[in-house]
Design a protein around this motif. Structure first.
Motif: not given
Length: 195
Positions: A28-31, A78-83, A87-94
């Motif tokens: 997940r990229r910042p923002g 529905i699409s936005a909720v899926i996104i 997105t929340a499941r992916r780790p934030l890039t460092q």
């Protein structure tokens, strides 16, 4: 001239790591999460607005004037909720920062220029405000010198002014330039030459 962003570690990645849609693979990229939540909230607002179109009639739901807008915004929601969930499941890039990945200095400077343009448009008028905005934006972004920026500004401003003011007759804020008098002066010259 080197931009301050070039000192950042992720500046060299910008434009290259994003070759695949969605950013860095599996990260997940910042923002991204904040933007996804914004999409959910915007979709909810649009759904609420679409629901108010024409008054819902339960006996004829497909002929209701709000049927298509409600269906469209429901799909958006529905699409936005899926996104957001994905997105929340992916780790934030460092190796990226919000300032460089989403708000590099160029974006912040141009955003400031746009705000200044909006503030100065009414008191100064279209021509001087647009000339200032174009000149400084081209000077900053192209980094090719004052003469180049001035030439592009003058040519662009003349073309834009001719298209909108003369061809489409769009009235723009006059400000400090006596635009109407200048147009009338040239009309008088051309009318006198046509006689």
């Amino acid at each position: 001239m080197i931009h301050p962003d070039e000192q950042e570690s992720d500046f060299t990645r910008e434009g290259h790591s994003d070759a695949t849609p969605g950013g860095a693979e599996g990260q997940r990229r910042p923002g991204e999460l904040v933007f996804g939540v914004f999409l959910v909230l915007a979709s909810l607002g649009l759904l609420w607005s679409a629901w108010g179109i024409g008054g819902y009639r339960p006996r004829a739901p497909l002929s209701w004037s709000g049927a298509i807008p409600v269906a469209t915004t429901l799909v958006m929601l529905i699409s936005a909720v899926i996104i957001v969930v994905q997105t929340a499941r992916r780790p934030l890039t460092q190796d990226e920062t919000l300032r460089v990945a989403v708000f590099p200095s160029q974006v912040l400077v141009i955003a400031g220029m746009i705000i200044a343009y909006a503030v100065l448009l009414r008191p100064l008028g279209f021509i001087p405000t647009s000339a200032l905005f174009l000149f400084f934006a081209i000077l900053y972004l192209a980094q090719r010198g004052v003469v180049f920026s001035l030439m592009i500004t003058v040519v662009s401003l003349i073309v834009v002014w001719l298209v909108f003011r003369i061809v489409f007759t769009v009235l723009m804020p006059p400000g400090i330039v006596p635009e109407a008098e200048i147009i009338q002066f040239f009309r008088n010259i051309f009318a006198g030459g046509a006689s």
